[in-house]
Design a protein around this motif. Structure first.
Motif, PDB file in Angstrom:
ATOM      1  N   GLN A  86       0.813  -1.210   0.000  1.00 28.08           N
ATOM      2  CA  GLN A  86       0.000   0.000   0.000  1.00 28.08           C
ATOM      3  C   GLN A  86       0.852   1.268   0.000  1.00 28.08           C
ATOM      4  OE1 GLN A  86      -2.625  -0.421   3.342  1.00 28.08           O
ATOM      5  NE2 GLN A  86      -3.776  -2.117   2.418  1.00 28.08           N
ATOM      6  N   GLY A  87       2.131   1.104   0.073  1.00 30.57           N
ATOM      7  CA  GLY A  87       3.025   2.258   0.057  1.00 30.57           C
ATOM      8  C   GLY A  87       4.423   1.840   0.465  1.00 30.57           C
ATOM      9  N   CYS A 107       3.191   5.133   7.332  1.00 26.51           N
ATOM     10  CA  CYS A 107       4.119   5.939   8.100  1.00 26.51           C
ATOM     11  C   CYS A 107       4.113   7.354   7.521  1.00 26.51           C
ATOM     12  CB  CYS A 107       5.517   5.326   8.037  1.00 26.51           C
ATOM     13  SG  CYS A 107       6.779   6.274   8.921  1.00 26.51           S
ATOM     14  N   ASP A 108       4.427   8.345   8.328  1.00 29.65           N
ATOM     15  CA  ASP A 108       4.430   9.734   7.850  1.00 29.65           C
ATOM     16  C   ASP A 108       5.614  10.042   6.954  1.00 29.65           C
ATOM     17  OD1 ASP A 108       2.134  10.262   9.221  1.00 29.65           O
ATOM     18  OD2 ASP A 108       3.182  10.959  11.033  1.00 29.65           O
ATOM     19  N   ARG A 109       6.616   9.177   6.960  1.00 30.91           N
ATOM     20  CA  ARG A 109       7.809   9.432   6.152  1.00 30.91           C
ATOM     21  C   ARG A 109       7.507   9.257   4.673  1.00 30.91           C
ATOM     22  NH1 ARG A 109      12.304   5.802   9.148  1.00 30.91           N
ATOM     23  NH2 ARG A 109      10.902   5.351  10.869  1.00 30.91           N
ATOM     24  N   VAL A 149      14.314  -1.310   2.199  1.00 30.48           N
ATOM     25  CA  VAL A 149      13.097  -0.529   2.009  1.00 30.48           C
ATOM     26  C   VAL A 149      12.058  -0.888   3.069  1.00 30.48           C
ATOM     27  CG1 VAL A 149      12.039  -2.205   0.431  1.00 30.48           C
ATOM     28  CG2 VAL A 149      11.384   0.212   0.287  1.00 30.48           C
ATOM     29  N   HIS A 150      11.237   0.096   3.434  1.00 33.48           N
ATOM     30  CA  HIS A 150      10.103  -0.131   4.319  1.00 33.48           C
ATOM     31  C   HIS A 150       8.856  -0.212   3.446  1.00 33.48           C
ATOM     32  CE1 HIS A 150      11.916   1.206   8.363  1.00 33.48           C
ATOM     33  NE2 HIS A 150      12.904   1.076   7.495  1.00 33.48           N
ATOM     34  N   GLN A 206      11.482  -4.249   5.261  1.00 32.12           N
ATOM     35  CA  GLN A 206      10.809  -3.960   6.534  1.00 32.12           C
ATOM     36  C   GLN A 206       9.315  -3.857   6.250  1.00 32.12           C
ATOM     37  OE1 GLN A 206      12.200  -3.310   9.759  1.00 32.12           O
ATOM     38  NE2 GLN A 206      10.092  -3.283  10.496  1.00 32.12           N
ATOM     39  N   LEU A 207       8.530  -4.843   6.703  1.00 27.22           N
ATOM     40  CA  LEU A 207       7.093  -4.852   6.457  1.00 27.22           C
ATOM     41  C   LEU A 207       6.361  -4.185   7.621  1.00 27.22           C
ATOM     42  CD1 LEU A 207       6.552  -8.469   5.045  1.00 27.22           C
ATOM     43  CD2 LEU A 207       7.131  -6.356   3.812  1.00 27.22           C
TER      44      LEU A 207
END
Length: 294
Positions: free
Chosen positions: A233-234, A290-292, A252-253, A284-285
């Protein structure tokens, strides 16, 4: 949930034999050329012998870097010593540019005061140089596209082969016309061509030494591909950087909603390795956004 996958679908290239042959051939040629220059009193041959000696030094450094890259990781070097191959490529690029500058400076000085050179001797020795340098370049040809360190060695040897070819042409021209200025004129022309190639190698090696995304990898395309995977989703904090001239890492997150994280991670890491050659992947799942920013 974090997961790291380290896998390499490409077997590491063993450049040891290539470096061994290249160093041996070029060391022998330096001895022959230096002896010929000493016996004939040819400063041109002696200067070129000194230049080829720096090539041997460059090959030894690149070889040492390739050996270091194969060493196992340690508590102090958790990624291993693969970055030595990037530093070796950077050093080789600088060495080529410095050598080109020195040759060009000397050639400009000689244009106004040409020095008589023994055309036949220079031609014969340069012909040997063409064979040695061309053979050395061919040793690295198959590896140059996937390894910047091998590319540096290839360009170094190919450039020297081109220089030797130009010297042969200049020697023939001098013997036919008696125009001694042909020697420095050809040296300047070849030096400019070598400088363009070496500048590209320097730019790429410097970029990689600063953790830049390898030129052959499209970061935007990878980000777009990751966002299109099922359940994603992002994403944010996407980092891609070189571990060596042949190994690339990605972290990557991902904001992900799914039922089987292990299967998802296996599929994504396999695809990144196969399609982009990125074998060291950390995902990183996260279950909520997240706001980042990505």
């Amino acid at each position: 949930m974090a997961h790291d996958h380290t896998q390499d679908h490409r077997p590491p290239t063993d450049l040891g034999p290539a470096f061994r042959w290249a160093v041996g051939l070029n060391t022998g040629y330096v001895i022959v050329e230096g002896a010929a220059g000493w016996i004939t009193g040819s400063l041109a041959l002696l200067a070129d012998a000194e230049h080829n000696l720096t090539d041997v030094d460059g090959l030894l450094i690149a070889w040492g870097a390739a050996v270091l890259a194969k060493r196992a990781v340690t508590a102090r070097h958790t990624w291993g010593l693969g970055r030595a191959t990037i530093l070796a490529a950077l050093f080789n690029a600088i060495a080529i540019l410095v050598g080109v500058g020195a040759v060009t400076w000397e050639a400009v000085q000689r244009l106004s005061d040409p020095v008589a050179v023994p055309g036949l001797t220079v031609m014969l020795v340069a012909l040997v140089g063409i064979g040695v340098n061309t053979g050395s370049a061919l040793l690295f040809m198959s590896s140059r596209k996937g390894d910047l360190n091998a590319k540096g060695a290839f360009l170094h040897m190919a450039a020297d082969a081109a220089v030797s070819g130009a010297v042969v042409l200049a020697a023939v021209g001098i013997m036919v016309t008696g125009w001694d200025w042909l020697d420095p004129a050809v040296a300047i022309a070849v030096s400019l061509l070598i400088a363009v190639t070496a500048a590209g190698l320097f730019r790429e090696a410097l970029h990689m030494s600063l953790d830049g995304v390898p030129f052959e990898i499209d970061r935007a395309a990878i980000a777009d591909w990751l966002e299109r995977q099922d359940g994603v989703q992002g994403l944010h904090d996407l980092h891609i950087w070189p571990l060596s001239t042949m190994r690339t890492a990605l972290a990557v997150h991902l904001v992900w909603q799914g039922a089987d994280p292990d299967a998802f991670i296996d599929r994504v890491t396999d695809a990144l390795a196969e399609a982009h050659g990125i074998a060291n992947v950390t995902l990183q799942l996260e279950r909520r956004p997240c706001d980042r920013a990505a």
